[in-house]
Scaffold this motif. Structure first.
Motif, PDB file in Angstrom:
ATOM      1  N   LEU A 102       0.988  -1.249   0.139  1.00 56.81           N
ATOM      2  CA  LEU A 102      -0.032   0.081  -0.261  1.00 56.81           C
ATOM      3  C   LEU A 102       1.049   1.342   0.060  1.00 56.81           C
ATOM      4  O   LEU A 102       1.744   1.193   0.752  1.00 56.81           O
ATOM      5  CB  LEU A 102      -0.869   0.095   1.010  1.00 56.81           C
ATOM      6  CG  LEU A 102      -1.830  -1.045   1.430  1.00 56.81           C
ATOM      7  CD1 LEU A 102      -2.637  -0.972   2.665  1.00 56.81           C
ATOM      8  CD2 LEU A 102      -2.724  -1.336   0.269  1.00 56.81           C
ATOM      9  N   ALA A 103       0.432   2.273  -0.862  1.00 49.32           N
ATOM     10  CA  ALA A 103       1.127   3.427  -0.839  1.00 49.32           C
ATOM     11  C   ALA A 103       0.063   4.773  -0.761  1.00 49.32           C
ATOM     12  O   ALA A 103      -1.186   4.365  -1.016  1.00 49.32           O
ATOM     13  CB  ALA A 103       1.900   3.801  -2.246  1.00 49.32           C
ATOM     14  N   LEU A 104       0.488   5.954  -0.048  1.00 49.67           N
ATOM     15  CA  LEU A 104      -0.229   7.002   0.244  1.00 49.67           C
ATOM     16  C   LEU A 104       0.140   8.041  -0.705  1.00 49.67           C
ATOM     17  O   LEU A 104       1.160   8.573  -0.256  1.00 49.67           O
ATOM     18  CB  LEU A 104      -0.809   7.282   1.409  1.00 49.67           C
ATOM     19  CG  LEU A 104      -1.917   8.259   1.861  1.00 49.67           C
ATOM     20  CD1 LEU A 104      -3.215   7.425   1.601  1.00 49.67           C
ATOM     21  CD2 LEU A 104      -1.755   8.806   2.925  1.00 49.67           C
ATOM     22  N   VAL A 105      -0.455   8.692  -1.533  1.00 50.82           N
ATOM     23  CA  VAL A 105      -0.154   9.850  -2.257  1.00 50.82           C
ATOM     24  C   VAL A 105      -1.388  11.025  -2.158  1.00 50.82           C
ATOM     25  O   VAL A 105      -2.542  10.820  -2.505  1.00 50.82           O
ATOM     26  CB  VAL A 105       0.013   9.508  -3.866  1.00 50.82           C
ATOM     27  CG1 VAL A 105       0.394  10.864  -4.593  1.00 50.82           C
ATOM     28  CG2 VAL A 105       1.269   8.841  -3.972  1.00 50.82           C
ATOM     29  N   THR A 106      -0.987  11.942  -1.480  1.00 53.13           N
ATOM     30  CA  THR A 106      -1.959  12.936  -0.861  1.00 53.13           C
ATOM     31  C   THR A 106      -1.378  14.597  -0.932  1.00 53.13           C
ATOM     32  O   THR A 106      -0.091  14.565  -0.905  1.00 53.13           O
ATOM     33  CB  THR A 106      -2.520  12.389   0.344  1.00 53.13           C
ATOM     34  OG1 THR A 106      -3.507  13.610   0.830  1.00 53.13           O
ATOM     35  CG2 THR A 106      -1.331  12.436   1.579  1.00 53.13           C
ATOM     36  N   SER A 107      -2.414  15.295  -1.193  1.00 48.53           N
ATOM     37  CA  SER A 107      -2.179  16.803  -0.989  1.00 48.53           C
ATOM     38  C   SER A 107      -1.531  17.100   0.343  1.00 48.53           C
ATOM     39  O   SER A 107      -1.135  18.244   1.068  1.00 48.53           O
ATOM     40  CB  SER A 107      -3.088  17.517  -1.632  1.00 48.53           C
ATOM     41  OG  SER A 107      -4.189  17.562  -1.042  1.00 48.53           O
TER      42      SER A 107
END
Length: 213
Positions: A102-107
Motif C-alpha cells: 500500500l502507498a499513500l499519495v495525498t496533498s
C-alpha cells in the motif's frame, strides 16, 4: 497475477473530509481572495475538472502553494472531525493480507495523514505526501520506482478527475470511488479501469483481477 501495489488517495477516498471541506472553503476563499462557494455551486463543481474548478472560483495559480499550506494546517487542527470511511481499514487489511503493498499519495501532510489513518497507517509501505494540485504524476512515478515494480502491476484508487488523469499519465491502472469529492458521472466519463460503488469492492477487484500485462 494480481496487482502488487495499490496507491491510495486520502481525502474523499479513505477519509470522509468533504463535510469539513464545505465548512471551511469559504474561510479559505476570503483569506486568499477567490470566489466563495455557494450551496447551489457545489454540485456543478463536483462535475468539473480541477482546472475548471480553479477557473470558476477564480483562484490565482500562483497562490496555490500558499493555499495548500494553509489547508494542511487547518486539516491538522481538525483531525478529530475527519474519520475513516466505514470499511476502509478492513479493506486495507485485506489487501495487505493478500500480499498487496500500500502507498499513500495525498496533498495533505504525512503527519496529518497518519493521524487520520490511525492504526491503519502501519499498513502502508510508502508515503508520498504534500502533492501539489497537478503534482500527482511525479509522486506516482516516485512510488512505483521505489517499489521496484512495472507499471502494469500498480493501480491507483482516488475520488477526483485528476487522480484518473495522473494514473493515465504514468501508465498505471486506475480505480475511482463514487463516495468522494467528484460526482460519479464525472469520473465515469473518463472510463477508469474500475468504478467502485462500495468500499469492499476494492479488495475484490485488486486481489482477484489479473493485472495488465
Amino acid at each position: 497475477m494480481p496487482y502488487s501495489l495499490a496507491i491510495f488517495d486520502l481525502d474523499g477516498t479513505l477519509v470522509d473530509s468533504f463535510p469539513w471541506f464545505l465548512r471551511t472553503i469559504n474561510d479559505v476563499a476570503d483569506r486568499f481572495g477567490f470566489r466563495r462557494v455557494r450551496d447551489e455551486d457545489v454540485e456543478g463543481l463536483r462535475h468539473a475538472s480541477t482546472r475548471e474548478i480553479l477557473s470558476r472560483l477564480e483562484v490565482p495559480l500562483w497562490k496555490l502553494p500558499a493555499i495548500a499550506r494553509y489547508a494542511r494546517r487547518l486539516k491538522g487542527e481538525a483531525t478529530a472531525e475527519i474519520s475513516l470511511f466505514a470499511g476502509a481499514e478492513a479493506m486495507l487489511r485485506t489487501l495487505t493480507e493478500n500480499g498487496v503493498q500500500l502507498a499513500l499519495v495525498t496533498s495533505d501532510s504525512e503527519v496529518n495523514a497518519r493521524a487520520k489513518l490511525g492504526e491503519a497507517a502501519t499498513l502502508f509501505s510508502h508515503f508520498d505526501c504534500a502533492a501539489s494540485v497537478f503534482g500527482k504524476p511525479a509522486k506516482f512515478r516516485s512510488v512505483v520506482r521505489r517499489a521496484g515494480l512495472e507499471p502494469g502491476k500498480v493501480i491507483s484508487i482516488g475520488d477526483e478527475v485528476r487522480d484518473i488523469e495522473a494514473a493515465r499519465a504514468v501508465g498505471i491502472a486506475c480505480g475511482a470511488v463514487s463516495w468522494g469529492y467528484a460526482a460519479p458521472a464525472a469520473l465515469q466519463a473518463l472510463a477508469p479501469d474500475y468504478m467502485f460503488a462500495q468500499m469492499d469492492e476494492i479488495a475484490d477487484a485488486i486481489c482477484r483481477t489479473p493485472a495488465k500485462a
